[in-house]
Design a protein around this motif. Sequence first.
Motif: not given
Length: 341
Positions: A129, A132, A216, A269
């Motif tokens: 996370a 990203c 992502f 996410i």
Amino acid sequence: MRNFIDQLRNHSSDDGTESVRTDGGTTTSRSRLFGDSNQSLLERDVVRSAPFWLPPFLLVGLFVYGAIAWNVLLSFTDFTGIGEPNYSALDLENYIIAFTGGTPSWSNLAVDPIWNAAQNTVVLMVAFAAACLVLGLVLAILVDRGIRFENTFRTIYLLPMSLSFVVTAKFWLYMYNPQTGLINILLGAVGIGPVGIIQNPDLKLAGVAFALIWQFSGYAMIVYLAALRTIPTSHFEAARVDGASTVRMYWRVIVPQLRTATVSALVVITVFALKAFDFLFSMYGGYQPGPSADILATRMVREAYANQNWAYGSTIAVILFVLALAIVAPYIYSQYQRGEL
């Protein structure tokens, strides 16, 4: 005046039972036939639209929420997949075994606690996370500054998210190949390698996180880009007038206004990180990616299908559900408080 009187005659009388026509006759009102309460009930939008929303509502209630409720109930039994679950003797043994380990009554073999899988799950969520969001923010700022071929870059960055976990896993399985993988070819060009990323226990989880970040980060970029486009240009101009550098302007003025976008992207996410079972299954070819890459999702499926401990697998599924709920519920509540739901 005469037209006004004619309009009054066409409306219902005070008792709501009859209306006077312009030719002197009377007409029975619908409220006399059905009653005021029945009329309002039948004409409500929720009742009139029931044929459209009621069937999917019942199907979702049965196969989604009903299945969740049954899974929770199953986690209190000793069901091993053979015969019928015994619902007369419900206890917390599976949850105790999950956190402490030991030999349960439904098996002759000792069961390890889930702490290792839970730790890997949390590490994957946090690393995945954070990377990203940072990478997505940087890409969004670059695209927002009016670079050439903006639409092309935006499509390229977002394209990996359109791939399934299985396709992404197979792609990165090739990329990580010690002999023919592109990563090891590049490392070999600078005198490093070959590096067995998916064979090295210390690098397995990092390899999974890197592949998921590739997939992502484009989604995070789109969320941030949409938020950046809503910030008035006057904020940028005011920061420049005050003499702020580009980095300081974004850090002090722009990024604090992206809080809602950050929370939205973070929720999506992290939930995808909890659902990474099919990625690990496809990359490592089975239920056992090894202790260094084992997460709660793979442990759950392995216990239920490979070890035939269905009730214990349901217990891990409940724990996963609680983790997902702990992430999603505060976000939904904050959206409700702001009147956005």
